[in-house]
Scaffold this motif. Structure first.
Motif, PDB file in Angstrom:
ATOM      1  N   ALA A   1      19.670  31.248  39.094  1.00 21.21           N
ATOM      2  CA  ALA A   1      20.609  31.878  38.167  1.00 21.21           C
ATOM      3  C   ALA A   1      21.947  32.235  38.798  1.00 21.21           C
ATOM      4  O   ALA A   1      22.947  32.385  38.102  1.00 21.21           O
ATOM      5  N   GLY A   2      21.990  32.379  40.120  1.00 19.53           N
ATOM      6  CA  GLY A   2      23.253  32.705  40.773  1.00 19.53           C
ATOM      7  C   GLY A   2      24.261  31.570  40.736  1.00 19.53           C
ATOM      8  O   GLY A   2      25.460  31.788  40.936  1.00 19.53           O
ATOM      9  N   ILE A   3      23.781  30.343  40.474  1.00 15.26           N
ATOM     10  CA  ILE A   3      24.628  29.143  40.397  1.00 15.26           C
ATOM     11  C   ILE A   3      25.584  29.131  41.590  1.00 15.26           C
ATOM     12  O   ILE A   3      26.800  28.992  41.453  1.00 15.26           O
ATOM     13  N   SER A   4      25.007  29.273  42.765  1.00 18.36           N
ATOM     14  CA  SER A   4      25.788  29.458  43.978  1.00 18.36           C
ATOM     15  C   SER A   4      25.181  28.598  45.076  1.00 18.36           C
ATOM     16  O   SER A   4      23.964  28.648  45.301  1.00 18.36           O
ATOM     17  N   PRO A   5      25.970  27.786  45.773  1.00 19.85           N
ATOM     18  CA  PRO A   5      25.418  26.969  46.851  1.00 19.85           C
ATOM     19  C   PRO A   5      24.893  27.838  47.988  1.00 19.85           C
ATOM     20  O   PRO A   5      25.598  28.725  48.471  1.00 19.85           O
ATOM     21  N   ARG A   6      23.676  27.572  48.416  1.00 18.35           N
ATOM     22  CA  ARG A   6      23.035  28.349  49.474  1.00 18.35           C
ATOM     23  C   ARG A   6      21.919  27.505  50.084  1.00 18.35           C
ATOM     24  O   ARG A   6      21.487  26.509  49.471  1.00 18.35           O
TER      25      ARG A   6
ATOM     26  N   PRO B   1      30.757  37.389  49.002  1.00 16.44           N
ATOM     27  CA  PRO B   1      30.204  36.405  48.062  1.00 16.44           C
ATOM     28  C   PRO B   1      30.021  35.041  48.722  1.00 16.44           C
ATOM     29  O   PRO B   1      30.889  34.561  49.445  1.00 16.44           O
ATOM     30  N   GLY B   2      28.858  34.444  48.499  1.00 19.29           N
ATOM     31  CA  GLY B   2      28.536  33.150  49.081  1.00 19.29           C
ATOM     32  C   GLY B   2      27.776  33.227  50.389  1.00 19.29           C
ATOM     33  O   GLY B   2      27.284  32.207  50.869  1.00 19.29           O
TER      34      GLY B   2
ATOM     35  N   PRO C   1      29.758  24.949  51.400  1.00 17.07           N
ATOM     36  CA  PRO C   1      29.933  26.259  50.772  1.00 17.07           C
ATOM     37  C   PRO C   1      30.682  26.220  49.443  1.00 17.07           C
ATOM     38  O   PRO C   1      30.525  27.139  48.641  1.00 17.07           O
ATOM     39  N   ASP C   2      31.502  25.167  49.212  1.00 20.86           N
ATOM     40  CA  ASP C   2      32.194  25.112  47.918  1.00 20.86           C
ATOM     41  C   ASP C   2      31.695  23.961  47.059  1.00 20.86           C
ATOM     42  O   ASP C   2      32.392  23.482  46.168  1.00 20.86           O
ATOM     43  N   ALA C   3      30.444  23.520  47.296  1.00 19.10           N
ATOM     44  CA  ALA C   3      29.852  22.491  46.447  1.00 19.10           C
ATOM     45  C   ALA C   3      29.665  23.027  45.035  1.00 19.10           C
ATOM     46  O   ALA C   3      29.316  24.203  44.847  1.00 19.10           O
ATOM     47  N   ALA C   4      29.912  22.191  44.045  1.00 16.66           N
ATOM     48  CA  ALA C   4      29.678  22.567  42.652  1.00 16.66           C
ATOM     49  C   ALA C   4      28.210  22.326  42.338  1.00 16.66           C
ATOM     50  O   ALA C   4      27.711  21.202  42.470  1.00 16.66           O
ATOM     51  N   VAL C   5      27.495  23.388  41.957  1.00 17.15           N
ATOM     52  CA  VAL C   5      26.061  23.274  41.697  1.00 17.15           C
ATOM     53  C   VAL C   5      25.730  23.913  40.353  1.00 17.15           C
ATOM     54  O   VAL C   5      26.498  24.726  39.817  1.00 17.15           O
ATOM     55  N   SER C   6      24.582  23.530  39.824  1.00 23.51           N
ATOM     56  CA  SER C   6      24.045  24.174  38.626  1.00 23.51           C
ATOM     57  C   SER C   6      22.772  24.916  39.012  1.00 23.51           C
ATOM     58  O   SER C   6      22.253  24.765  40.126  1.00 23.51           O
ATOM     59  N   ALA C   7      22.235  25.703  38.077  1.00 22.02           N
ATOM     60  CA  ALA C   7      21.039  26.493  38.364  1.00 22.02           C
ATOM     61  C   ALA C   7      19.842  25.611  38.689  1.00 22.02           C
ATOM     62  O   ALA C   7      18.968  25.993  39.465  1.00 22.02           O
ATOM     63  N   THR C   8      19.787  24.396  38.101  1.00 23.30           N
ATOM     64  CA  THR C   8      18.631  23.522  38.291  1.00 23.30           C
ATOM     65  C   THR C   8      18.814  22.532  39.433  1.00 23.30           C
ATOM     66  O   THR C   8      17.921  21.730  39.708  1.00 23.30           O
ATOM     67  N   ASP C   9      19.953  22.535  40.100  1.00 22.10           N
ATOM     68  CA  ASP C   9      20.146  21.662  41.256  1.00 22.10           C
ATOM     69  C   ASP C   9      19.296  22.145  42.431  1.00 22.10           C
ATOM     70  O   ASP C   9      18.986  23.333  42.548  1.00 22.10           O
TER      71      ASP C   9
ATOM     72  N   ASP D   1      20.112  17.025  41.375  1.00 21.13           N
ATOM     73  CA  ASP D   1      21.555  17.240  41.412  1.00 21.13           C
ATOM     74  C   ASP D   1      22.187  16.777  40.114  1.00 21.13           C
ATOM     75  O   ASP D   1      22.240  15.588  39.824  1.00 21.13           O
ATOM     76  N   ALA D   2      22.670  17.754  39.327  1.00 17.39           N
ATOM     77  CA  ALA D   2      23.348  17.421  38.074  1.00 17.39           C
ATOM     78  C   ALA D   2      24.821  17.769  38.117  1.00 17.39           C
ATOM     79  O   ALA D   2      25.585  17.392  37.226  1.00 17.39           O
ATOM     80  N   GLY D   3      25.261  18.499  39.124  1.00 18.02           N
ATOM     81  CA  GLY D   3      26.641  18.973  39.183  1.00 18.02           C
ATOM     82  C   GLY D   3      27.589  17.945  39.754  1.00 18.02           C
ATOM     83  O   GLY D   3      27.203  16.966  40.392  1.00 18.02           O
ATOM     84  N   ALA D   4      28.888  18.174  39.542  1.00 17.15           N
ATOM     85  CA  ALA D   4      29.924  17.330  40.136  1.00 17.15           C
ATOM     86  C   ALA D   4      30.202  17.813  41.552  1.00 17.15           C
ATOM     87  O   ALA D   4      30.059  18.991  41.854  1.00 17.15           O
ATOM     88  N   PRO D   5      30.587  16.909  42.477  1.00 15.09           N
ATOM     89  CA  PRO D   5      30.859  17.337  43.848  1.00 15.09           C
ATOM     90  C   PRO D   5      32.053  18.270  43.930  1.00 15.09           C
ATOM     91  O   PRO D   5      33.027  18.139  43.199  1.00 15.09           O
ATOM     92  N   GLY D   6      31.965  19.253  44.850  1.00 12.31           N
ATOM     93  CA  GLY D   6      33.079  20.161  45.085  1.00 12.31           C
ATOM     94  C   GLY D   6      34.033  19.579  46.111  1.00 12.31           C
ATOM     95  O   GLY D   6      33.877  18.449  46.586  1.00 12.31           O
ATOM     96  N   ALA D   7      35.022  20.373  46.512  1.00 12.91           N
ATOM     97  CA  ALA D   7      36.066  19.895  47.415  1.00 12.91           C
ATOM     98  C   ALA D   7      35.497  19.436  48.753  1.00 12.91           C
ATOM     99  O   ALA D   7      35.979  18.490  49.360  1.00 12.91           O
ATOM    100  N   ALA D   8      34.464  20.119  49.245  1.00 11.51           N
ATOM    101  CA  ALA D   8      33.881  19.766  50.535  1.00 11.51           C
ATOM    102  C   ALA D   8      32.639  18.893  50.381  1.00 11.51           C
ATOM    103  O   ALA D   8      31.914  18.660  51.337  1.00 11.51           O
TER     104      ALA D   8
END
Length: 430
Positions: A114-119, A223-224, A83-91, A148-155
């Motif tokens: 476009a939401g740039i939100s992990p789901r 949110p999320g 749920p707290d992964a760092a993602v981009s729109a194209t991931d 996957d172009a984003g950096a990993p999030g805390a989880a």
């Protein structure tokens, strides 16, 4: 006494209230399977079962299937990032199905948008009979890759996303029918249903999607959060849906704040829509779709070719995590408007049955569950019971507002629902 039993049973069957941070609900009894880095040693998948796996960063994994020449195969893969992964729109993920020689039968991808939100996002590999490539029976390979172009999030430190894989096979027809899609259908946007919205929380996965019929439905999301609903669609029927996000205090703009997606019975994406948000109420709607017809598969637009069989169509609603910063943690009011029209007709003449056997079937129980907001086809709000890795658990149905029938009849219906559910669960586990 009978009334008390009904009340207690209804409360027990009701899904738990949505909470911020609820995880994806995998199919009860799903079998764990590890993907292989190459075709050698790839684990065998069977359409009688659903599977759980995981996909690391910067990797592609293979799985194996054995297909007949006659059956069309669909292999949906749902990726669930933390749920707290760092993602981009194209991931997202990319899925392909290949024959034993490495020839690709199909490619499909799913991205966060476009939401740039992990789901949860779903892509489907498929092998269609009658195509120039991948015509024969034998061994096929499913390849699942990360976009996957984003950096990993805390989880997400180990870079893994959970996967749910739910293969389906569809038989051919006894007699070959028309190979052109219906030429005319009403492509105008239908008037959305009106009236006072009724409360209806959604499930947290395809397996726990909440049965929903025509009407105006309301829920509260943080949110999320992502919620799943399913609408039983018969041959010849047409679906339209929109989702609205209520107003909130705050200042700013969030692109793709609310996303509404529609998936067909094999979980393939039919259409999705999203809207930005400034704190004032906003609505987003799916594009007009044709009626459900077998011949739609011969069309070119994805929004037509994917409306190719009857069964449960899934509405998936997601609120972007980015809403929290400018507008607060919520929950936010979301209104879902669903319209179903068109004239139902008999199914085409299949030469055999699909696997799972009820994937393209709409029953009286499904219709009743959609109207009452209960559960059918394995979606329950209770903890999963023992399973054999099939499509779901008990398949119970909640009875509400049983006006016009006696309590004794209501109890018989409840017991009958339990009996039907138990038989279905037993059949799927075989």
């Amino acid at each position: 006494m009978v009334i008390a039993l009904l009340v207690l049973w209804t409360a027990a069957a009701r899904p738990a209230a949505a909470r911020a941070g609820d995880g994806y609900a995998f199919t009860p009894g799903a079998r764990s399977v590890a993907g292989a880095p190459g075709t050698a040693g790839a684990a065998l998948l069977d359409a009688r079962h659903t599977y759980r796996s995981s996909l690391p960063r910067d990797a592609g994994l293979y799985y194996r299937l054995r297909l007949t020449a006659a059956d069309t195969a669909y292999v949906p893969v749902t990726a669930v990032p933390p749920p707290d992964a760092a993602v981009s729109a194209t991931d997202g993920i990319r899925v392909s199905l290949r024959d034993a020689d490495g020839t690709s039968c199909s490619y499909s991808s799913a991205r966060f948008g476009a939401g740039i939100s992990p789901r949860p996002v779903t892509a489907v590999g498929q092998r269609e009979t009658g195509k120039a490539l991948c015509r024969g029976g034998g061994t096929y390979y499913l390849l699942v890759e990360r976009l996957d172009a984003g950096a990993p999030g805390a989880a997400d430190r180990d870079g893994r996303w959970d996967l749910e894989i739910a293969p389906v096979t569809e038989p051919g027809l006894v007699r070959s029918g028309a190979t052109t899609p219906p030429r005319t259908w009403d492509s105008a946007t239908p008037e959305p249903p009106s009236g006072r919205p009724l409360e209806r929380s959604g499930g947290t996965g395809f397996a726990t999607a909440r049965p929903t019929g025509q009407g105006v439905w309301r829920t509260a999301l943080a949110p999320g959060e992502t919620r799943f609903y399913k609408v039983p669609m018969e041959w010849g029927r047409r679906l339209h849906a929109s989702a609205g996000l209520g107003g909130a205090r705050g200042h700013g703009y969030v692109g793709g704040a609310l996303t509404l997606s529609l998936h067909n019975p094999v979980r393939a994406l039919v259409d999705d829509a999203s809207t930005g948000y400034t704190g004032t109420a906003r609505t987003t709607a799916l594009r007009p779709l044709p009626p459900v017809e077998y011949a739609n598969r011969y069309a070119v637009p994805a929004g037509v070719t994917s409306v190719r069989f009857a069964g449960d169509y899934y509405l998936v609603v997601h609120l972007s995590t980015r809403l929290a910063e400018p507008f607060g943690p919520g929950p936010y009011e979301v209104t879902l408007r669903v319209r179903v029209d068109g004239r139902a007709h008999a199914a085409p003449g299949y030469d055999g049955g699909p696997v799972p056997r009820d994937v393209f079937t709409v029953t009286d129980q499904d219709r009743a569950a959609a109207l009452a907001g209960g559960f059918a086809h394995g979606a329950t709000g209770a903890e999963p019971g023992p399973g054999g890795g099939g499509r779901g658990g008990g398949g119970t149905m909640r009875l509400v507002a049983v006006g016009g029938i006696g309590t004794g009849t209501a109890l018989l219906l409840v017991l009958g629902g339990w009996t039907v559910a138990a038989r279905r669960a037993h059949a799927r586990a075989r």
